[in-house]
Design a protein around this motif. Structure first.
Motif, PDB file in Angstrom:
ATOM      1  N   GLU A 467      43.677 -77.006  18.485  1.00 29.45           N
ATOM      2  CA  GLU A 467      42.805 -76.249  19.379  1.00 29.45           C
ATOM      3  C   GLU A 467      41.341 -76.398  18.961  1.00 29.45           C
ATOM      4  O   GLU A 467      40.462 -76.569  19.810  1.00 29.45           O
ATOM      5  CB  GLU A 467      43.212 -74.775  19.361  1.00 29.45           C
ATOM      6  CG  GLU A 467      42.385 -73.912  20.299  1.00 29.45           C
ATOM      7  CD  GLU A 467      42.825 -72.463  20.255  1.00 29.45           C
ATOM      8  OE1 GLU A 467      42.166 -71.622  20.884  1.00 29.45           O
ATOM      9  OE2 GLU A 467      43.840 -72.181  19.576  1.00 29.45           O
ATOM     10  N   ALA A 468      41.092 -76.346  17.643  1.00 30.21           N
ATOM     11  CA  ALA A 468      39.716 -76.491  17.160  1.00 30.21           C
ATOM     12  C   ALA A 468      39.173 -77.878  17.463  1.00 30.21           C
ATOM     13  O   ALA A 468      38.014 -78.037  17.865  1.00 30.21           O
ATOM     14  CB  ALA A 468      39.648 -76.208  15.657  1.00 30.21           C
ATOM     15  N   GLU A 469      39.991 -78.895  17.265  1.00 28.33           N
ATOM     16  CA  GLU A 469      39.543 -80.253  17.573  1.00 28.33           C
ATOM     17  C   GLU A 469      39.267 -80.411  19.065  1.00 28.33           C
ATOM     18  O   GLU A 469      38.335 -81.116  19.466  1.00 28.33           O
ATOM     19  CB  GLU A 469      40.596 -81.264  17.108  1.00 28.33           C
ATOM     20  CG  GLU A 469      40.697 -81.392  15.603  1.00 28.33           C
ATOM     21  CD  GLU A 469      41.759 -82.375  15.185  1.00 28.33           C
ATOM     22  OE1 GLU A 469      42.591 -82.740  16.064  1.00 28.33           O
ATOM     23  OE2 GLU A 469      41.787 -82.777  14.018  1.00 28.33           O
ATOM     24  N   SER A 470      40.061 -79.734  19.862  1.00 27.05           N
ATOM     25  CA  SER A 470      39.813 -79.774  21.297  1.00 27.05           C
ATOM     26  C   SER A 470      38.472 -79.140  21.640  1.00 27.05           C
ATOM     27  O   SER A 470      37.720 -79.648  22.461  1.00 27.05           O
ATOM     28  CB  SER A 470      40.946 -79.066  22.048  1.00 27.05           C
ATOM     29  OG  SER A 470      40.675 -78.992  23.421  1.00 27.05           O
ATOM     30  N   ARG A 471      38.151 -78.038  20.963  1.00 28.89           N
ATOM     31  CA  ARG A 471      36.862 -77.393  21.188  1.00 28.89           C
ATOM     32  C   ARG A 471      35.716 -78.297  20.763  1.00 28.89           C
ATOM     33  O   ARG A 471      34.700 -78.399  21.444  1.00 28.89           O
ATOM     34  CB  ARG A 471      36.794 -76.078  20.430  1.00 28.89           C
ATOM     35  CG  ARG A 471      37.678 -74.975  20.978  1.00 28.89           C
ATOM     36  CD  ARG A 471      37.547 -73.732  20.134  1.00 28.89           C
ATOM     37  NE  ARG A 471      36.151 -73.301  20.081  1.00 28.89           N
ATOM     38  CZ  ARG A 471      35.701 -72.396  19.220  1.00 28.89           C
ATOM     39  NH1 ARG A 471      36.528 -71.864  18.340  1.00 28.89           N
ATOM     40  NH2 ARG A 471      34.435 -72.039  19.243  1.00 28.89           N
ATOM     41  N   VAL A 472      35.892 -78.947  19.614  1.00 32.03           N
ATOM     42  CA  VAL A 472      34.832 -79.831  19.118  1.00 32.03           C
ATOM     43  C   VAL A 472      34.610 -80.984  20.087  1.00 32.03           C
ATOM     44  O   VAL A 472      33.478 -81.329  20.442  1.00 32.03           O
ATOM     45  CB  VAL A 472      35.186 -80.353  17.707  1.00 32.03           C
ATOM     46  CG1 VAL A 472      34.217 -81.445  17.276  1.00 32.03           C
ATOM     47  CG2 VAL A 472      35.169 -79.206  16.704  1.00 32.03           C
ATOM     48  N   LEU A 473      35.709 -81.572  20.522  1.00 28.76           N
ATOM     49  CA  LEU A 473      35.575 -82.691  21.466  1.00 28.76           C
ATOM     50  C   LEU A 473      34.993 -82.230  22.781  1.00 28.76           C
ATOM     51  O   LEU A 473      34.238 -82.951  23.436  1.00 28.76           O
ATOM     52  CB  LEU A 473      36.937 -83.349  21.682  1.00 28.76           C
ATOM     53  CG  LEU A 473      37.528 -84.083  20.470  1.00 28.76           C
ATOM     54  CD1 LEU A 473      38.905 -84.601  20.794  1.00 28.76           C
ATOM     55  CD2 LEU A 473      36.614 -85.220  20.042  1.00 28.76           C
ATOM     56  N   SER A 474      35.343 -81.011  23.173  1.00 31.40           N
ATOM     57  CA  SER A 474      34.791 -80.494  24.420  1.00 31.40           C
ATOM     58  C   SER A 474      33.286 -80.306  24.306  1.00 31.40           C
ATOM     59  O   SER A 474      32.534 -80.643  25.208  1.00 31.40           O
ATOM     60  CB  SER A 474      35.469 -79.169  24.776  1.00 31.40           C
ATOM     61  OG  SER A 474      34.872 -78.591  25.904  1.00 31.40           O
ATOM     62  N   ASN A 475      32.843 -79.777  23.168  1.00 32.64           N
ATOM     63  CA  ASN A 475      31.413 -79.587  22.964  1.00 32.64           C
ATOM     64  C   ASN A 475      30.681 -80.909  22.838  1.00 32.64           C
ATOM     65  O   ASN A 475      29.494 -81.014  23.106  1.00 32.64           O
ATOM     66  CB  ASN A 475      31.159 -78.728  21.726  1.00 32.64           C
ATOM     67  CG  ASN A 475      31.538 -77.292  21.956  1.00 32.64           C
ATOM     68  OD1 ASN A 475      31.465 -76.798  23.073  1.00 32.64           O
ATOM     69  ND2 ASN A 475      31.969 -76.605  20.898  1.00 32.64           N
ATOM     70  N   ARG A 476      31.355 -81.928  22.354  1.00 27.24           N
ATOM     71  CA  ARG A 476      30.732 -83.239  22.238  1.00 27.24           C
ATOM     72  C   ARG A 476      30.730 -84.003  23.559  1.00 27.24           C
ATOM     73  O   ARG A 476      30.181 -85.087  23.682  1.00 27.24           O
ATOM     74  CB  ARG A 476      31.465 -84.086  21.195  1.00 27.24           C
ATOM     75  CG  ARG A 476      31.279 -83.595  19.767  1.00 27.24           C
ATOM     76  CD  ARG A 476      32.084 -84.444  18.829  1.00 27.24           C
ATOM     77  NE  ARG A 476      31.968 -83.999  17.458  1.00 27.24           N
ATOM     78  CZ  ARG A 476      32.671 -84.507  16.456  1.00 27.24           C
ATOM     79  NH1 ARG A 476      33.525 -85.485  16.698  1.00 27.24           N
ATOM     80  NH2 ARG A 476      32.514 -84.060  15.231  1.00 27.24           N
TER      81      ARG A 476
END
Length: 598
Positions: A467-476
């Protein structure tokens, strides 16, 4: 050349020289001892200095330890600490090899010197005693010779004296003969004593004292040799630690060359990168257009029909209370909803308060949310959660990755321990004399329990990490690469869509006041339209990452890559309210957006 031959008559000189040599040895020992104290004090001060500047926190808990500058500084401190250890080793070697050994040797030399000089003084005393005996026998011989000569003269005078009796003459002759005999004996004794003294004197000067002087010379030369070796130990103690000190200095040089500014900059990024997207531009809020007030300051009139709209073209919106959310009654400054006859209608005249006063209070209580560094940092009172959701996305991902690695290592350790216990149990079953297999059951059960617990934790952290990686990728902005096609919109309808999906008549009725309030409509219609001139401030901005057709009531269409203003966050139903730049607001699926809050 030796002292016994060349310095046979310099007894006092040799005594002073040998004493000076021993004093020099003692002075050198004292010097080395003080040098040892200096080395120990130097090493102690270096260690105190190192301890003062070493980091107090462990390296794993200190983020500064990840910088090459800090690592190099710590390495230099460690090298200085090792250097201090070498100074302590020098002090120890000097104390043991020089101070203790030479002090012990000096005591031995003093005893030997004392013995040699005592022997020389005894020989001198014996020679002096022989000389005194020689002088005594010489004086006795001289005295007896004078008395014998006197007695012979007396006897000769009496013999020529005609008046002397024969008896007196005979007596004088006998006395002269006795004195002559005593003088002869004294002569013989003197001659024997002289011969003895000469023999003793020759032995003293040619044999006894040269031997003593030669022994003193040997002692002094051995002392000088040992002192020279002590001088060499001073340098040897330094040379022994030179290789290690050279390594310490080389380590300092390596630490100096290990400083990597680029890597430190990257480490700083890795430590403090939040993963948030940059705040968008703040939208211009036009306060120059005055609100349409009633003709009279004391009352509100009915607006004239056909009055032109003050809003920009294309922005046709359902009438709402200012600063409120679509189809939702706003909150009053006192915390409750503002009284209203209808959900979307104007306030009831029974409220007893001036709508302008309510607007003023709302304007004072509601402030636009502006992006700032303070808001991105968070507050000190943040509650630490197990999934690290209180941290920025990038830091949350790293912490979750660390926790996952730790749990994985613990899990592998428990699995290895379980395998070992199983093997041990098999050995006990095959060889009962080595142990009882049942004694291992509690340990095996505990290990299995730990394995299950750790597996659940690993799964939990893996889910959080995904979930955190998804958030990071979403922000990127990498969400496009993670999905081959747009995700499905939420199954639930947009908020309040039930009230808007009944019929067009219902929608029109939401724009018009009810019949029973028709007598109050002329008063508040103009006031309601004045409120509409002050649009709600966006709370952020977002970018559409997929195309969406707003076909249902309450939704709005958007194109891929379109910039939108965020008006209301997702409340958990999967829908987010946005505003288009061309005008118009509505709900779109949250998964279709990349959101950045102010």
């Amino acid at each position: 050349m030796d002292w016994g031959t060349e310095l046979w008559d310099q007894f006092e000189v040799l005594e002073r020289h040998t004493q000076w040599g021993l004093d020099l040895l003692d002075r050198y020992v004292k010097f080395v001892k003080e040098r040892t104290e200096v080395e120990q004090a130097y090493a102690k001060q270096l260690r105190s200095l190192v301890k003062k500047y070493l980091p107090k926190r462990p390296a794993k808990d200190d983020p500064e330890s990840k910088f090459s500058q800090q690592q190099s500084f710590v390495q230099i401190l460690q090298e200085v600490n090792d250097f201090a250890g070498q100074r302590e080793l020098v002090a120890e070697n000097l104390s043991v090899r020089v101070c203790l050994e030479l002090t012990k040797y000096s005591q031995e030399m003093k005893q030997e010197r004392k013995m040699h000089f005592q022997e020389g003084r005894r020989a001198q005393q014996q020679l002096e005693n022989g000389f005194k005996q020689l002088e005594n026998s010489k004086r006795k011989f001289e005295r007896d010779c004078r008395e014998a000569e006197k007695a012979a003269q007396t006897a000769e005078r009496l013999d020529q004296d005609i008046n002397a009796t024969k008896a007196d003459v005979e007596k004088a002759k006998q006395q002269a003969h006795l004195r002559s005999h005593m003088a002869e004996e004294s002569k013989n004794e003197y001659a024997a004593q002289l011969q003895r003294f000469n023999r003793d004197q020759a032995h003293f000067y040619f044999s006894q004292m040269p031997q003593i002087f030669d022994k003193l010379q040997d002692m002094d030369e051995r002392r000088a040799t040992r002192l020279g070796a002590g001088y060499g130990l001073l340098s040897e103690a330094e040379l022994e630690v030179v290789p290690i000190i050279a390594k310490c200095l080389e380590g300092m040089k390596v630490a100096a060359n290990a400083v990597d500014p680029k890597n430190d900059s990257q480490v700083l990024i890795e430590l403090h990168k939040s993963g948030f997207a940059r705040p968008g531009d703040v939208e211009f809020e036009d306060f120059s257009q005055p609100m349409n007030r009633a003709p009279s300051d004391s009352s509100l009139g009915t607006p004239s029909e056909g009055r032109p709209e003050l809003r920009g073209p294309g922005r046709i919106r359902t009438k709402r209370w200012p600063f409120g959310k679509k189809n939702k009654p706003p909150l009053s400054p006192l915390g409750g909803p503002v009284p209203s006859a209808l959900p979307n209608g104007p306030p009831s005249p029974r409220s007893g308060r001036d709508p302008l006063a309510i607007l003023s209070e709302i304007s004072k209580s509601v402030k636009p949310r502006l992006a700032s560094f303070r808001s991105l940092r968070g507050s000190r009172g943040t509650v630490v959660t197990e999934d690290f959701s209180h941290l920025p996305p990038e830091q949350q991902r790293k912490r979750l990755q660390q926790q996952l690695e730790e749990r994985s290592r613990e899990l592998q350790k428990e699995i290895d321990q379980r395998e070992a216990l199983k093997k041990m149990k098999d050995v006990y079953e095959k060889t009962p004399q080595m142990g009882d297999p049942a004694s291992l059951e509690p340990q095996i059960a505990e290990t299995l329990s730990n394995i299950e617990r750790l597996k659940l934790e690993v799964q939990k952290y893996e889910a959080w990490l995904a979930e955190a990686e998804s958030r990071v990728l979403s922000n990127r902005g990498d969400s496009l690469s993670r999905h081959a096609r747009p995700p499905d919109p939420p199954a639930s309808a947009p908020p309040d869509s039930s009230r808007n999906s009944g019929s067009q008549d219902t929608k029109e009725s939401s724009e018009e006041p009810p019949l029973e309030e028709s007598q109050d409509t002329p008063i508040y219609t103009e006031f309601d339209e004045d409120f509409e001139e002050e649009p709600t401030s966006p709370i952020g901005h977002c970018v559409a990452i997929y195309h969406f057709e707003g076909s249902s009531e309450g939704t709005i269409s958007m194109a891929e890559g379109e910039d939108l203003s965020l008006m209301e966050e997702d409340k958990g139903d999967g829908w987010t309210r946005v505003r288009r730049k061309e005008g118009g607001e509505g709900y779109v699926p949250t998964s279709y957006l990349r959101v950045t809050l102010n």
